[in-house]
Motif scaffolding. Structure first.
Motif, PDB file in Angstrom:
ATOM      1  N   ASP A  66      30.574 -15.051 -10.429  1.00  0.00           N
ATOM      2  CA  ASP A  66      30.306 -16.161 -11.353  1.00  0.00           C
ATOM      3  C   ASP A  66      31.536 -17.011 -11.652  1.00  0.00           C
ATOM      4  N   HIS A  90      32.459  -9.676  -9.842  1.00  0.00           N
ATOM      5  CA  HIS A  90      31.498  -8.711 -10.383  1.00  0.00           C
ATOM      6  C   HIS A  90      30.703  -8.088  -9.231  1.00  0.00           C
ATOM      7  N   HIS A 129      32.822  -2.643 -18.369  1.00  0.00           N
ATOM      8  CA  HIS A 129      33.317  -3.137 -17.078  1.00  0.00           C
ATOM      9  C   HIS A 129      34.488  -2.290 -16.599  1.00  0.00           C
ATOM     10  N   ARG A 152      20.679  -5.904  -9.478  1.00  0.00           N
ATOM     11  CA  ARG A 152      20.670  -7.282  -9.983  1.00  0.00           C
ATOM     12  C   ARG A 152      19.391  -8.016  -9.597  1.00  0.00           C
ATOM     13  N   ARG A 168      23.688 -13.487 -14.858  1.00  0.00           N
ATOM     14  CA  ARG A 168      23.113 -14.283 -15.945  1.00  0.00           C
ATOM     15  C   ARG A 168      23.730 -15.672 -16.054  1.00  0.00           C
ATOM     16  N   PRO A 169      25.042 -15.846 -15.749  1.00  0.00           N
ATOM     17  CA  PRO A 169      25.583 -17.214 -15.829  1.00  0.00           C
ATOM     18  C   PRO A 169      24.836 -18.182 -14.903  1.00  0.00           C
ATOM     19  N   PHE A 193      23.035 -17.904 -23.658  1.00  0.00           N
ATOM     20  CA  PHE A 193      23.302 -16.487 -23.916  1.00  0.00           C
ATOM     21  C   PHE A 193      22.914 -16.116 -25.351  1.00  0.00           C
ATOM     22  N   HIS A 239      37.354 -17.849 -14.628  1.00  0.00           N
ATOM     23  CA  HIS A 239      36.040 -18.101 -14.013  1.00  0.00           C
ATOM     24  C   HIS A 239      35.902 -19.573 -13.613  1.00  0.00           C
ATOM     25  N   LYS A 282      34.191 -20.736 -17.571  1.00  0.00           N
ATOM     26  CA  LYS A 282      34.869 -20.352 -18.824  1.00  0.00           C
ATOM     27  C   LYS A 282      36.034 -21.310 -18.976  1.00  0.00           C
TER      28      LYS A 282
HETATM   29  P1  AMP Z   1      25.720 -10.218 -15.689  1.00  0.00           P
HETATM   30  O1  AMP Z   1      26.834  -9.492 -15.016  1.00  0.00           O
HETATM   31  O2  AMP Z   1      24.819 -10.912 -14.731  1.00  0.00           O
HETATM   32  O3  AMP Z   1      24.987  -9.376 -16.679  1.00  0.00           O
HETATM   33  O4  AMP Z   1      26.394 -11.409 -16.531  1.00  0.00           O
HETATM   34  C1  AMP Z   1      27.497 -11.113 -17.365  1.00  0.00           C
HETATM   35  C2  AMP Z   1      28.544 -12.207 -17.242  1.00  0.00           C
HETATM   36  O5  AMP Z   1      28.094 -13.342 -17.974  1.00  0.00           O
HETATM   37  C3  AMP Z   1      29.866 -11.848 -17.891  1.00  0.00           C
HETATM   38  O6  AMP Z   1      30.712 -11.175 -17.026  1.00  0.00           O
HETATM   39  C4  AMP Z   1      30.428 -13.197 -18.252  1.00  0.00           C
HETATM   40  O7  AMP Z   1      31.082 -13.763 -17.136  1.00  0.00           O
HETATM   41  C5  AMP Z   1      29.182 -14.008 -18.566  1.00  0.00           C
HETATM   42  N1  AMP Z   1      28.903 -14.114 -20.011  1.00  0.00           N
HETATM   43  C6  AMP Z   1      28.602 -13.131 -20.861  1.00  0.00           C
HETATM   44  N2  AMP Z   1      28.378 -13.602 -22.111  1.00  0.00           N
HETATM   45  C7  AMP Z   1      28.548 -14.945 -22.041  1.00  0.00           C
HETATM   46  C8  AMP Z   1      28.463 -16.020 -22.997  1.00  0.00           C
HETATM   47  N3  AMP Z   1      28.153 -15.807 -24.264  1.00  0.00           N
HETATM   48  N4  AMP Z   1      28.724 -17.268 -22.558  1.00  0.00           N
HETATM   49  C9  AMP Z   1      29.039 -17.491 -21.262  1.00  0.00           C
HETATM   50  N5  AMP Z   1      29.141 -16.528 -20.324  1.00  0.00           N
HETATM   51  C10 AMP Z   1      28.902 -15.274 -20.703  1.00  0.00           C
END
Ligand code: AMP
Ligand code: FE
Ligand code: FE
Ligand code: ZN
Length: 266
Positions: free
Chosen positions: A15, A40, A76, A100, A133-134, A153, A244, A248
């Motif tokens: 991401d 990741h 993590h 995933r 999720r991003p 989020f 990121h 970010k």
């Molecule tokens: P996942 O690994 O698919 O569950 O997504 C998690 C990733 O989403 C994290 O490692 C961050 O890079 C990103 N993330 C988590 N919380 C937020 C947030 N509030 N705003 C933006 N990115 C986030």
């Protein structure tokens, strides 16, 4: 401390918004001599990358940031300097790809139930070898379901929110074991972000090799606690920006780093 290497960043293989080659160029421009890319749950960034790093005079060590669950909380774990072709790492990455895929489809089902339909192709169009999720949040913004990543989020995708879903869980011990089998070092990522002291204490009893003591825009006074803890345990200390790119925007590449001594210990 003389900056030597930023050991924590994400490329567009997960991401991040920069390609692995662009990250090499950022490291070079920033004056670093070494680096690691820690996507990741994937090592896809390393394909043909060692030669490109060498061409820029950069020392590249393998890296990855694995997602785990402990007592239902997300944890993590960073892996460093492992054999890139080790089956234990590749199998774990494969397991995460399946996890995933299943979880992302569950999230899309929930979003549809909440009147925010998206296809998996809408999400895949946001990039990433590993979809997270991003990418779902970016697709939501495109459809007008949210105005920012934070909002997506906070309202929908964060832990415990209406469209959050978990899939298969990968444990901390199996992750440490996979990294060790590949002759790598297993490191607790950003320990200051772990809210529960129960979880932190449990992690500190596990066979890690170190913890991440320098992180993002962290103030030096804040990492004292982690440096002291690592010293007490005889653990390694790593550090990096968790860059990121545009995902970010408040974190610059090289915001945190380690010196040459810490780099060589990995
Ligand atoms: P996942 O690994 O698919 O569950 O997504 C998690 C990733 O989403 C994290 O490692 C961050 O890079 C990103 N993330 C988590 N919380 C937020 C947030 N509030 N705003 C933006 N990115 C986030
Ligand atoms: Fe991330
Ligand atoms: Fe992380
Ligand atoms: Zn990270």
């Amino acid at each position: 401390m003389i900056p030597f290497a930023d050991l924590h960043c994400h490329s567009c293989c997960s991401d991040g918004s920069f390609t692995p080659q662009e990250i090499l160029e950022l490291a070079h421009a920033r004056g670093f001599k070494g680096l690691s890319i820690t996507d990741h749950d994937t090592v896809a960034a390393y394909k043909n990358l060692p030669e490109k790093a060498q061409a820029l005079g950069l020392e590249l060590i393998s890296g990855v940031e694995f997602s785990c669950v402990l007592r239902e909380e997300s944890v993590h774990i960073l892996g460093y300097h492992f054999d890139l072709d080790s089956p234990s790492i590749l199998n774990l990455c494969q397991k995460h790809a399946m996890r995933r895929e299943e979880r992302n489809l569950k999230i899309l089902e929930k979003l549809a139930q909440n009147n925010m339909p998206l296809t998996y192709d809408d999400v895949k169009a946001q990039g990433g070898t590993v979809i997270g999720r991003p990418h779902i949040a970016l697709a939501m913004i495109k459809k007008g379901y949210a105005s920012s990543l934070q909002e997506a989020f906070r309202k929908h995708l964060g832990e415990g929110r209406p469209s959050f879903a978990t899939g298969l869980m990968v444990t901390v011990p199996e992750t440490i074991e996979a990294i060790h089998q590949a002759k790598g070092k297993a490191i607790i990522a950003h320990p200051h972000l772990i809210q529960s002291s129960k979880i932190l204490n449990q992690l500190l009893e596990m066979p890690f090799d170190g913890l991440e003591g320098y992180y993002a825009n962290f103030l030096l006074k804040d990492n004292k606690r982690w440096l002291q803890l690592a010293e007490k345990k005889g653990w390694l200390v790593t550090g990096g920006s968790d860059f990121h790119g545009t995902l970010k925007p408040n974190i610059e590449y090289g915001a945190s780093y380690v010196d040459e001594r810490r780099f060589r210990l990995l």
